[in-house]
Design a protein around this motif. Structure first.
Motif, PDB file in Angstrom:
ATOM      1  N   GLY A 176      16.979 -13.310  23.416  1.00  0.00           N
ATOM      2  CA  GLY A 176      18.364 -14.026  23.023  1.00  0.00           C
ATOM      3  C   GLY A 176      17.838 -14.504  21.556  1.00  0.00           C
ATOM      4  N   GLU A 177      17.631 -15.438  21.992  1.00  0.00           N
ATOM      5  CA  GLU A 177      17.518 -16.932  20.580  1.00  0.00           C
ATOM      6  C   GLU A 177      16.431 -16.517  19.610  1.00  0.00           C
ATOM      7  N   GLN A 178      15.434 -15.540  20.293  1.00  0.00           N
ATOM      8  CA  GLN A 178      14.369 -15.438  19.251  1.00  0.00           C
ATOM      9  C   GLN A 178      15.014 -14.633  17.578  1.00  0.00           C
ATOM     10  N   GLN A 179      15.199 -15.555  16.753  1.00  0.00           N
ATOM     11  CA  GLN A 179      15.119 -14.451  15.490  1.00  0.00           C
ATOM     12  C   GLN A 179      14.126 -13.702  14.456  1.00  0.00           C
ATOM     13  N   VAL A 180      14.724 -13.136  13.774  1.00  0.00           N
ATOM     14  CA  VAL A 180      13.542 -12.243  13.057  1.00  0.00           C
ATOM     15  C   VAL A 180      13.812 -12.566  11.566  1.00  0.00           C
ATOM     16  N   LEU A 181      12.901 -12.956  10.562  1.00  0.00           N
ATOM     17  CA  LEU A 181      12.834 -12.947   9.241  1.00  0.00           C
ATOM     18  C   LEU A 181      12.208 -11.179   8.616  1.00  0.00           C
ATOM     19  N   ASN A 182      13.242 -10.781   8.069  1.00  0.00           N
ATOM     20  CA  ASN A 182      12.709 -10.018   7.224  1.00  0.00           C
ATOM     21  C   ASN A 182      12.025 -10.291   6.114  1.00  0.00           C
ATOM     22  N   LEU A 183      10.542 -10.044   5.926  1.00  0.00           N
ATOM     23  CA  LEU A 183       9.939 -10.745   4.719  1.00  0.00           C
ATOM     24  C   LEU A 183       9.550  -9.240   4.099  1.00  0.00           C
ATOM     25  N   PHE A 184      10.053  -9.277   2.597  1.00  0.00           N
ATOM     26  CA  PHE A 184       9.304  -8.189   1.765  1.00  0.00           C
ATOM     27  C   PHE A 184       8.847  -8.907   0.222  1.00  0.00           C
ATOM     28  N   SER A 185       7.622  -8.522   0.235  1.00  0.00           N
ATOM     29  CA  SER A 185       6.269  -9.331  -0.571  1.00  0.00           C
ATOM     30  C   SER A 185       5.519  -8.220  -1.409  1.00  0.00           C
ATOM     31  N   TRP A 186       4.368  -9.158  -1.114  1.00  0.00           N
ATOM     32  CA  TRP A 186       3.507  -8.665  -2.257  1.00  0.00           C
ATOM     33  C   TRP A 186       2.874  -8.635  -0.777  1.00  0.00           C
ATOM     34  N   ALA A 187       1.410  -7.761  -0.827  1.00  0.00           N
ATOM     35  CA  ALA A 187       0.352  -7.646   0.127  1.00  0.00           C
ATOM     36  C   ALA A 187       0.101  -9.005  -0.408  1.00  0.00           C
ATOM     37  N   ASP A 188      -0.329  -9.108   0.822  1.00  0.00           N
ATOM     38  CA  ASP A 188      -1.740 -10.334   1.140  1.00  0.00           C
ATOM     39  C   ASP A 188      -1.325 -11.939   0.749  1.00  0.00           C
ATOM     40  N   ARG A 199      -2.870  -5.672  -5.557  1.00  0.00           N
ATOM     41  CA  ARG A 199      -3.900  -7.205  -5.546  1.00  0.00           C
ATOM     42  C   ARG A 199      -5.322  -6.994  -5.416  1.00  0.00           C
ATOM     43  N   GLY A 200      -5.498  -5.956  -6.345  1.00  0.00           N
ATOM     44  CA  GLY A 200      -7.017  -5.873  -6.539  1.00  0.00           C
ATOM     45  C   GLY A 200      -7.592  -4.791  -5.253  1.00  0.00           C
ATOM     46  N   ILE A 201      -8.320  -4.907  -5.745  1.00  0.00           N
ATOM     47  CA  ILE A 201      -9.399  -2.968  -4.599  1.00  0.00           C
ATOM     48  C   ILE A 201     -10.411  -4.145  -4.368  1.00  0.00           C
ATOM     49  N   SER A 202     -10.714  -4.256  -2.531  1.00  0.00           N
ATOM     50  CA  SER A 202     -10.986  -4.970  -2.399  1.00  0.00           C
ATOM     51  C   SER A 202     -11.621  -3.604  -1.050  1.00  0.00           C
ATOM     52  N   PRO A 203     -12.584  -4.499  -0.500  1.00  0.00           N
ATOM     53  CA  PRO A 203     -13.603  -3.473   0.454  1.00  0.00           C
ATOM     54  C   PRO A 203     -12.886  -3.804   1.800  1.00  0.00           C
ATOM     55  N   GLU A 204     -12.287  -4.148   1.680  1.00  0.00           N
ATOM     56  CA  GLU A 204     -11.190  -3.493   3.393  1.00  0.00           C
ATOM     57  C   GLU A 204     -10.283  -2.799   2.983  1.00  0.00           C
ATOM     58  N   ILE A 205     -10.078  -2.407   1.713  1.00  0.00           N
ATOM     59  CA  ILE A 205      -8.812  -0.949   1.132  1.00  0.00           C
ATOM     60  C   ILE A 205     -10.274   0.302   1.204  1.00  0.00           C
ATOM     61  N   ASN A 206     -10.769  -0.173   1.174  1.00  0.00           N
ATOM     62  CA  ASN A 206     -12.454   1.091   1.383  1.00  0.00           C
ATOM     63  C   ASN A 206     -12.303   1.221   3.256  1.00  0.00           C
ATOM     64  N   ALA A 207     -12.202  -0.101   3.416  1.00  0.00           N
ATOM     65  CA  ALA A 207     -12.960  -0.008   4.566  1.00  0.00           C
ATOM     66  C   ALA A 207     -11.685   0.518   5.535  1.00  0.00           C
ATOM     67  N   PHE A 262       5.410  -4.770  -0.520  1.00  0.00           N
ATOM     68  CA  PHE A 262       5.305  -3.517  -2.273  1.00  0.00           C
ATOM     69  C   PHE A 262       5.017  -3.815  -3.206  1.00  0.00           C
ATOM     70  N   ALA A 263       4.437  -2.992  -4.017  1.00  0.00           N
ATOM     71  CA  ALA A 263       3.903  -2.735  -5.030  1.00  0.00           C
ATOM     72  C   ALA A 263       3.929  -3.723  -6.239  1.00  0.00           C
ATOM     73  N   ASN A 264       5.320  -3.133  -6.753  1.00  0.00           N
ATOM     74  CA  ASN A 264       5.806  -3.844  -8.057  1.00  0.00           C
ATOM     75  C   ASN A 264       6.772  -3.971  -8.014  1.00  0.00           C
ATOM     76  N   ASN A 265       7.735  -5.067  -8.795  1.00  0.00           N
ATOM     77  CA  ASN A 265       9.372  -5.293  -8.351  1.00  0.00           C
ATOM     78  C   ASN A 265      10.196  -3.946  -8.909  1.00  0.00           C
ATOM     79  N   GLU A 266       9.948  -2.484  -9.510  1.00  0.00           N
ATOM     80  CA  GLU A 266      10.773  -2.219  -9.824  1.00  0.00           C
ATOM     81  C   GLU A 266      10.900  -1.773  -8.127  1.00  0.00           C
ATOM     82  N   GLU A 267       9.961  -1.366  -7.597  1.00  0.00           N
ATOM     83  CA  GLU A 267       9.569  -0.588  -5.698  1.00  0.00           C
ATOM     84  C   GLU A 267      10.733  -1.639  -5.619  1.00  0.00           C
TER      85      GLU A 267
END
Lengths: 355, 264
Positions: free
Chosen positions: A33-45, B227-235, A68-73
């Motif tokens: 019930g209480e547990q909320q969800v935060l939907n974060l949309f960001s760059w990988a890693d 983010r830059g191609i790292s071997p993790e992506i290859n794996a 996502f991989a770029n701003n336009e996306e």
């Protein structure tokens, strides 16, 4: 035939199991019930996973981290609606675009007291003058990276890229605003110039340089420097720091004429369902100790002034990040140039086809 | 003499084509065992990238999302597709070529157009983007492939067995259950495997209709590359590739074996 049936049945069981699992998870959500969800949309890693886990624990919530991989996306997804993200990470110019399109929620700064910890230069940047629709998360500055084995005289001006000795060993960023902006800076103009004569001058300089260029590259620029295919070129501070770790001969300078500065920010899209939790998350990230841990993981300049004392010596003494920090005042943000953009695009196409 | 010269040439030509097809994949897989973070130089053998991959919660989440979506869409599209194929095969009606054509169309439509149109549809009908929309989209494009695969199997099937069953007083349901379905099974399994592979690998359509908490593996790989191609992506790519290849191999092995048995 039997084998086949067994196979089919097992596939079906797997499917049902998976479906069952999904159902269970939903039920769990409902039960808690209480547990909320935060939907974060960001760059990988883009975050230390441990930091996110700690936030989840402390606030009894779940962070859904989509990428996502770029701003336009990002812009397309937000504009399409339907996608209910609570926290997004547009870059500087995209913040300006989204503000113009009225896609960003005003943040309640009372929930983000730690925002005051940000370096003052980054607090109300030109793309978001009131500073309450976005907050800087990562930032960097474009400079010249060079290999000390081949480039004997330490460069201090963009002019040095034009040195014929580096013909065929030079890399420029594969980005029209960055590269034309660099040539504008070299001539002492603004990197946002809309004066046709100034842009023309920058273009002519770049056209003269084009035969020397090894590649216009952004994605694999680090590899090219580490493998010493490239001797000199334009690079961001974060990439320079990464490159130095794998090749100790790399040097980096921010030229005296000034350079382009960029940032990825935190922003909350209009209509976000968990706005307050998003603000709590931002505040959590700007906590000095958390911030120190997080930025050591991602390897970018920490914009948090109060966090400096918690950083390891290795991070504090990272030469590239230091250079970035020392030169922060030389940076000029790229802003929306409106009508002049097609002119940039035309010159850029001509440059890349001439190459 | 001339013949051997020709066959040598043919062999060389085939090898070049094979190399062209598989060399990039091999190199990708090779570098997933490279010690260096950078793809440029080979420094030594390691399995570390696979280890970090399996400790990465985001990767595992993406994997779970991909499997969940693929399994549901495979089951649904296989059931619907099989039913549709049997109906199309069995009955004669006026617009049959038109319906057949309509079923082929999703295969020919550029994926980007399909993705965009689905996104517009979901936005218009206010369906929140997420796993639901991904599953709906995947069922949509998998369906045609299942229908075509099952249909091909049915086309090659003789109707004598069904007729014999009916002569022996089997009810239509019994005929279907004990004769038609087993005969069609290799086609159905092949269709299901194709659907599963397509769903696991899909990037373009997923790219348009994904929402919160529904990042699939291909979407994750794409974002990681930036983010830059790292071997993790290859794996990660190597694992995805191995999974896909083994599914295709299973589909290939299953089909001829059982069709020959059934024809006996």
């Amino acid at each position: 035939m039997k084998k086949l049936l067994v196979f089919l049945v097992s596939v079906l069981t797997m499917a049902l199991l998976a479906a069952g699992c999904g159902g269970d998870a939903d039920k769990k959500d409902a039960a808690a019930g209480e547990q909320q969800v935060l939907n974060l949309f960001s760059w990988a890693d883009n975050f230390d996973p441990e930091v996110i886990a700690e936030f989840e624990k402390q606030y009894n919530c779940k962070v859904n981290y989509d990428v996502f991989a770029n701003n336009e996306e990002l812009l397309a997804k937000i504009q399409a609606g339907g996608a209910q993200y609570d926290l997004i990470q547009p870059s500087d110019y995209m913040v300006a675009t989204m503000l113009k399109l009225d896609l960003l929620e005003k943040m309640n700064m009372d929930n983000i007291p730690n925002a005051k910890n940000l370096v003052s230069t980054l607090q109300a940047p030109v793309y978001d003058p009131t500073g309450d629709h976005s907050l800087v998360y990562t930032w960097g500055i474009t400079g010249i990276a060079y290999n000390k084995n081949y480039v004997k005289d330490v460069p201090d001006s963009w002019e040095d890229l034009w040195n014929p000795e580096y013909a065929g060993r030079l890399i420029l960023l594969n980005d029209s605003r960055e590269t034309i902006g660099m040539a504008l800076k070299k001539n002492g103009f603004s990197n946002n110039s809309t004066d046709p004569a100034e842009v023309e001058k920058a273009f002519q300089d770049l056209k003269a340089l084009a035969p020397n260029v090894l590649a216009f590259d952004t994605d694999t620029i680090k590899q090219k420097f580490i493998a010493e295919e490239a001797w000199i070129g334009t690079m961001w501070t974060g990439d320079a720091s990464y490159t130095l770790k794998d090749n100790p001969n790399i040097g980096f300078v921010v030229p005296k004429e000034g350079a382009t500065i960029w940032a990825d920010t935190f922003a909350i899209p209009k209509g976000a369902k968990h706005k307050e939790l998003a603000e709590k998350f931002i505040n959590f990230i700007y906590d000095p100790q958390i911030s120190a841990k997080n930025y050591e993981y991602i390897g970018y300049n920490d914009p948090n002034e109060k966090a400096q004392e918690f950083h390891s010596d290795e991070f504090k003494n990272d030469p590239m990040l230091k250079i970035g920090m020392e030169n922060i005042d030389k940076g000029e943000w790229l802003i929306d140039i409106g009508e002049a953009l097609p002119m940039y695009d035309r010159y850029w196409t001509e440059l890349k086809t001439a190459k | 003499m001339q013949k051997t010269w020709r066959s040598h040439l043919l062999l060389a030509y085939s090898l070049v084509i094979l190399a062209f097809l598989y060399l990039p994949l091999l190199i990708l897989a090779l570098y997933s065992f490279n010690e260096s973070r950078i793809n440029a130089v080979w420094t030594g053998f390691t399995l570390d990238w696979y280890k970090t991959l399996f400790q990465n919660r985001r990767v595992l989440e993406a994997l779970m999302n991909s499997l969940f979506i693929a399994i549901i869409s495979t089951v649904v599209s296989t059931v619907l597709g099989t039913i549709a194929a049997i109906a199309l095969n069995r009955y004669q009606y006026k617009c049959k070529p038109v319906i057949n054509g309509l079923l082929y169309l999703p295969i020919l439509i550029p994926e980007i157009v399909m993705g965009l149109s689905l996104l517009v549809l979901f936005a218009q009908t206010q369906v929140p983007l997420g796993k639901t929309t991904l599953i709906l989209a995947h069922i949509t494009f998998c369906l045609s492939f299942v229908v075509i695969t099952v249909n091909a199997r049915l086309e090659g099937m003789r109707h004598e067995l069904e007729q014999a069953a009916m002569d022996l007083y089997a009810t239509p349901l019994q005929t279907f259950r004990y004769v038609t379905l087993p005969l069609a099974m290799p086609g159905i399994v092949a269709g299901a495997l194709i659907a599963f592979t397509l769903s696991i690998d899909d990037f373009i359509i997923s790219f348009f209709v994904a929402g919160p908490n529904s990042t699939t593996l291909p979407l994750y790989i794409y974002a990681m590359v930036k983010r830059g191609i790292s071997p993790e992506i290859n794996a990660l790519s190597t694992l995805l590739m191995c999974a896909t290849i083994s599914l295709v191999v299973i589909a290939q092995i299953l089909q001829p074996q059982h069709s020959s048995k059934n024809n006996d």
